[in-house]
Scaffold this active site. Sequence first.
Site, PDB file in Angstrom:
ATOM      1  N   GLU A 265       0.616  -0.681  -0.085  1.00  0.00           N
ATOM      2  CA  GLU A 265      -0.146  -0.012   0.107  1.00  0.00           C
ATOM      3  C   GLU A 265       0.556   1.053  -0.183  1.00  0.00           C
ATOM      4  O   GLU A 265       0.671   2.412   0.846  1.00  0.00           O
ATOM      5  CB  GLU A 265      -1.171  -0.157   0.902  1.00  0.00           C
ATOM      6  N   ASP A 338      -8.515  -9.487   4.086  1.00  0.00           N
ATOM      7  CA  ASP A 338      -8.257  -8.204   5.119  1.00  0.00           C
ATOM      8  C   ASP A 338      -9.422  -8.324   6.047  1.00  0.00           C
ATOM      9  O   ASP A 338     -10.085  -7.525   5.618  1.00  0.00           O
ATOM     10  CB  ASP A 338      -8.157  -7.063   4.156  1.00  0.00           C
ATOM     11  N   GLU A 366     -12.852  -2.247  12.306  1.00  0.00           N
ATOM     12  CA  GLU A 366     -12.923  -1.658  10.999  1.00  0.00           C
ATOM     13  C   GLU A 366     -13.244  -1.970   9.350  1.00  0.00           C
ATOM     14  O   GLU A 366     -14.388  -1.359   9.278  1.00  0.00           O
ATOM     15  CB  GLU A 366     -11.098  -1.665   9.733  1.00  0.00           C
TER      16      GLU A 366
HETATM   17  C1  GCV Z   1      -2.454   0.270   8.450  1.00  0.00           C
HETATM   18  C2  GCV Z   1      -6.448  -1.973   5.167  1.00  0.00           C
HETATM   19  C3  GCV Z   1      -6.239  -1.017   6.474  1.00  0.00           C
HETATM   20  C4  GCV Z   1      -5.194   0.020   5.899  1.00  0.00           C
HETATM   21  C5  GCV Z   1      -4.600  -0.488   7.237  1.00  0.00           C
HETATM   22  C6  GCV Z   1      -4.119  -2.153   6.271  1.00  0.00           C
HETATM   23  C7  GCV Z   1      -2.583  -2.422   7.043  1.00  0.00           C
HETATM   24  O1  GCV Z   1      -6.194  -2.099   4.295  1.00  0.00           O
HETATM   25  O2  GCV Z   1      -7.880  -0.701   5.282  1.00  0.00           O
HETATM   26  O3  GCV Z   1      -5.731   0.761   6.568  1.00  0.00           O
HETATM   27  O4  GCV Z   1      -2.769   0.153   7.392  1.00  0.00           O
HETATM   28  O5  GCV Z   1      -5.023  -2.809   5.631  1.00  0.00           O
HETATM   29  O6  GCV Z   1      -3.338  -3.385   7.648  1.00  0.00           O
HETATM   30  O7  GCV Z   1      -1.848  -2.189   6.331  1.00  0.00           O
END
Ligand code: GCV
Length: 663
Positions: A265, A338, A366
């Site tokens: 990411e 995720d 989340e």
């Molecule tokens: C910390 C997902 C979440 C992100 C998170 C990522 C990760 O994509 O939406 O907020 O980032 O996982 O675990 O690195």
Amino acid sequence: MIRKFTILFVVLWGLSLTSKADDGSRLWLKYDNAGHNVDIKLPNNSPTLRIAAAELQKGWQGEAVTLQLKKNKKLSQDGYTITKENNRIILSSPSEVGLLYATYHLLRAQYTGELPIAVVEEPIYSRRLLNHWDNLDGTIERGYAGKSLWQWDELPEKLSPRYEEYARANASLGINGVVLNNVNASPEILSTTYLKKVQRLADLFRPYGIQTYLSINFASPMAIGGLESADPQIAEVQKWWKDKAKEIYKMIPDFGGFLVKANSEGQPGPCDYNRTHAEGANMLADAVKPYKGVVMWRSFVYNPSDADRAKQAYLEFQPLDGEFRDNVIIQIKNGPVDFQPREPYTPLFGALPQTDEMVEFQVTQEYLGHANHLAYLAPMWKEFFDYVPPTSLDAIAGVANIGTDTNWTGHPFGQANWYAYGRLAWDPSLSSEQIAEEWLKQTFTTNKEFVVPVANMMLDSREAVVNYMMPLGLHHLFAWGHHYGPEPWCDIEGARPDWLPSYYHRATTEGIGFDRSSKGSNATAQYPDSLAAIYDDVATCPDELILWFHHVPWNHVLQSGRTVWDELCYRYNEGVSQARNMQQVWDKAQPYVDKDTFADVQSRLKQQTRDAMWWRDACLLYFQEYSKMPFPEGMERPIYELNDMKNFSIDIDNHTNAPNGYK
Ligand code: GCV
């Protein structure tokens, strides 16, 4: 006269205890009704044992207690025994922290009404961590309970009283490591200025048996070290990390190590220099090795590529097995996409026989309704352990749901997830039910009229969320960005396909689901043969995961005997009924719960039920455009129009505020 006064006083005191307002700040460590002078014998007066003694003085109502430090070949450092000899309770452990854990065990047993006769306990993992996704500006990524606990502006001079309360709560569960900052890490955390702040926290956590760890940014040598590259093969870069490790360990001798999100990411990493994850991890591992530090290297990677996103961690990491240093642990999310409400386990577990592995659970919700929905997560984590034997792992991490809210977690029942995570990190064989009951008894009351129905409500709650959000293996139908409400139609121009719901649900007029069988992406082949065969065959794949692994026609008949379309309708409705049922259970809990907490949970359950209906109607109306099939007879009809739902706006100002649902 005097006697009368005494009686009145006792009655008033009793009343004031039961009607005492409870803001949730004391978590499960209330010690109501306690208080008599306890005869305690300690082997020494260390800070850790002073904490143990203070806890007993505060909360223990039973007989005299002796704490003894004793080597025990059968116990690891954190293990302990509890026995009774000559009217004294004997807590024994090879370590002071073990004695602190034994103390909390004793107190827990007292408050749950299960006083121990003979106990031998030790944790399954030596590292039991919480990961905070806290940013240095005080915000929390995916945090829904206020701001970060860490007051970086005030540190190192000033210590908030909450730090110690936090450490105490963790120690009471056996959590023994905290990663203070977000995996999307600011390089600043490694500056000397910040390390001094970290040092102060580490000093405070130490007597509670908690080691401090940091997330690091792989490009730190460039960002704060003035180097031109962060290539792990360059000697200067390696030296920078070694010097940084030396500086850290001088300040924090028991520093745990680094957590790393690399090449994921948008985060920098070794692949930026055509190096492997192993080369990157090993460089850091070499830097912390002299001090017994570890590197927890996350496997959450998915490059824009044609490969099914659910396959990518395995594709990237499996070939590297055997190449990692022995102080590297690969930290793997429980599911391959995720933290969805239901996923199969990540097939990388068990696929790295020569490498240490740890699981990363997400305690913060989340994808399960943030701090608005009651979703007790122990059953989800236990489901993971049904497939991945706990003993095959080397450590465990949970992404924290804690913030500056008075009750720590936003939703009062969010505390149960912090509690359950800690208890399972110590002993994954505990049942979800036992943990729920323990938490309820310590947090509210031991009265069975309350505990039994509310525990059952908790036990059903995760499945309720799966049903009203994403049943049958559907996943990632979330609205863009905030991951709260439904947006199966979401389509953003230029967005990565694997950030859009249609990538996952693949609904067409012919059918629905992601074909991950051998006829499709072949993700099933990443699982051990026996399981791969079950998942690969549409006839044997469990209904719960059918749309995760298969694209099936709308009229395909499932193991339940219903068609996919009817089953979807059934499950979405079931989810709504379950949410409504939670409301009813909670209404009966009123006499046992403090007034404000009662009202708070009641109002959140209303929102949860509204959201459940929103999810059901949005998803069913949307999928009906493809299935073109009628709603089954007897089923509750949607109360919204699809177009209206597409226009709902969600009031989420930023990720630190609990959202308000739809308007
Ligand atoms: C910390 C997902 C979440 C992100 C998170 C990522 C990760 O994509 O939406 O907020 O980032 O996982 O675990 O690195």
